[in-house]
Write a protein that holds these residues in place. Sequence first.
Motif, mmCIF file in Angstrom:
data_model
loop_
_atom_site.group_PDB
_atom_site.id
_atom_site.type_symbol
_atom_site.label_atom_id
_atom_site.label_comp_id
_atom_site.label_asym_id
_atom_site.label_seq_id
_atom_site.Cartn_x
_atom_site.Cartn_y
_atom_site.Cartn_z
ATOM 1 N N GLU A 1 0.833 -1.205 0.000
ATOM 2 C CA GLU A 1 0.000 0.000 0.000
ATOM 3 C C GLU A 1 0.866 1.253 0.000
ATOM 4 O O GLU A 1 0.557 2.245 -0.667
ATOM 5 N N ASP B 1 2.049 1.941 -3.349
ATOM 6 C CA ASP B 1 0.946 2.083 -4.293
ATOM 7 C C ASP B 1 0.921 0.913 -5.275
ATOM 8 O O ASP B 1 0.735 1.080 -6.482
ATOM 9 N N THR C 1 -1.028 -1.937 -4.551
ATOM 10 C CA THR C 1 -2.058 -2.832 -4.034
ATOM 11 C C THR C 1 -2.676 -3.676 -5.141
ATOM 12 O O THR C 1 -3.245 -4.733 -4.875
#
Length: 450
Positions: A188, A191, A193
């Motif tokens: 996460e 970035d 995910t």
Amino acid sequence: MAVSLSVRAELAAQDAEGDTVAQAADSVELAPVPDGQEALDELNQAELRAVFDRVQALSGIDVTVEAGVVTLAGEVPDGSSAERAVELAQGREGVVYVDDSGLASLDASARIEDVSSRLGERLAEFVSLLPLIGVALVIIVVFCVVAWAIGLVRFERALSRGSPFLGALIQRLVQFALVVTGLVIALELLDATALVGAVIGTAGLAGLALGFAFKDIAENYLAGVIMSLRYPFAEDDYIEVGGHSGKVVRLSGRETILMTLDGNHVQMPNATVFREPLTNYTRNPLRRFTVEIGVASATILSDALDVGLGVLFRMEGVVDEPAPQAVVWGFGDSTMQLRFTGWVDQRRHDYLRVKSEAIRLLKVGLEDNDIELPEPEYRVYLPDVRDGRMVEISPPDRDEPEPGRERPKPRGAAGTEGAQRDVSVDRALDEQIEADRRAAEAEDGPAPLP
């Protein structure tokens, strides 16, 4: 309505190949431009496709126009052809942007240059992400260290009233959850995910394929989880399953390890232990033993039963409740069969030792009360050589000692034969099992991360 720009005017200064493009443009009939951006996009797309189809160098390009954005995709011979296609698209009325990322050059040098440029961009992006990658790695390491520290905690000791195997299962689940949480937080932060969904999808498909390929292994793991929840036995319990018996050393994810009374290891798949009928001799601390003895047919059976019961009631290791029992079990070849039963508290005394002493003391007690324990007798007939009759061969008198040997002195209940021996719990195998567990923990270390 306004009129579209001439393709010939856009390509007037091109070289030979450019002249070919201009000639192709001459053959394209220019239509009036309708009102509205959507109609303009359709017109630009139709005219550009018509031009590209008539030029061999540009015939492999696919054109789409939407909201003034021209998207070019396909293959061109070299980089100059791609530039010309972009110039053609940029010169159209109503075009605000041309996306040529989908164009691929067939020229080796151009492709190498393109790959080098992309690698440079990826390297620059990676360098810019290095601080975030470092933080993500720190997060993963912290969560892994916490999971490792949890592996040092003995959950089976903490759950004193629960199953130790269930404690180990909870330990693995907590470790797994911590490691997954650390990975998700790190992704996460980066970035990424979307990668989690891809990994989960891939893991699901891979799990389905591996489930069929390793069905037995998956079955053993599932059986181990169910047995951890149902708790059919504990460590050090003496069980019998699948024709094997022994004390439970440990229950792992795939197998149940027993140690036989001979000190040998038996590794049984959890699925086998789960499917087969299982006898747990330790779950109930009271265990009954049975002794069968044959007495002479002329014996007063009630007296023999009373003598045997008296022996069992006086024995150390035989509990008073439930009380010992004695019954006439049946006829033997040359005896009457008596059966004596008694109960042993396995928490205080050893079952095998008590049974052994019961057999010995019953024999001594019956003999001391003149109750005969006969041996099997056989009559042998041989023909008489004188008249051919069958003559019985009488066995020697057992009351008379053989020549040169003294009769052994009888030992009554007060002698060494009548004294009871040790019947305490035998801890020899328990010590070996504990040593085996210590060796396994020293070799494997704390509970491994999932």
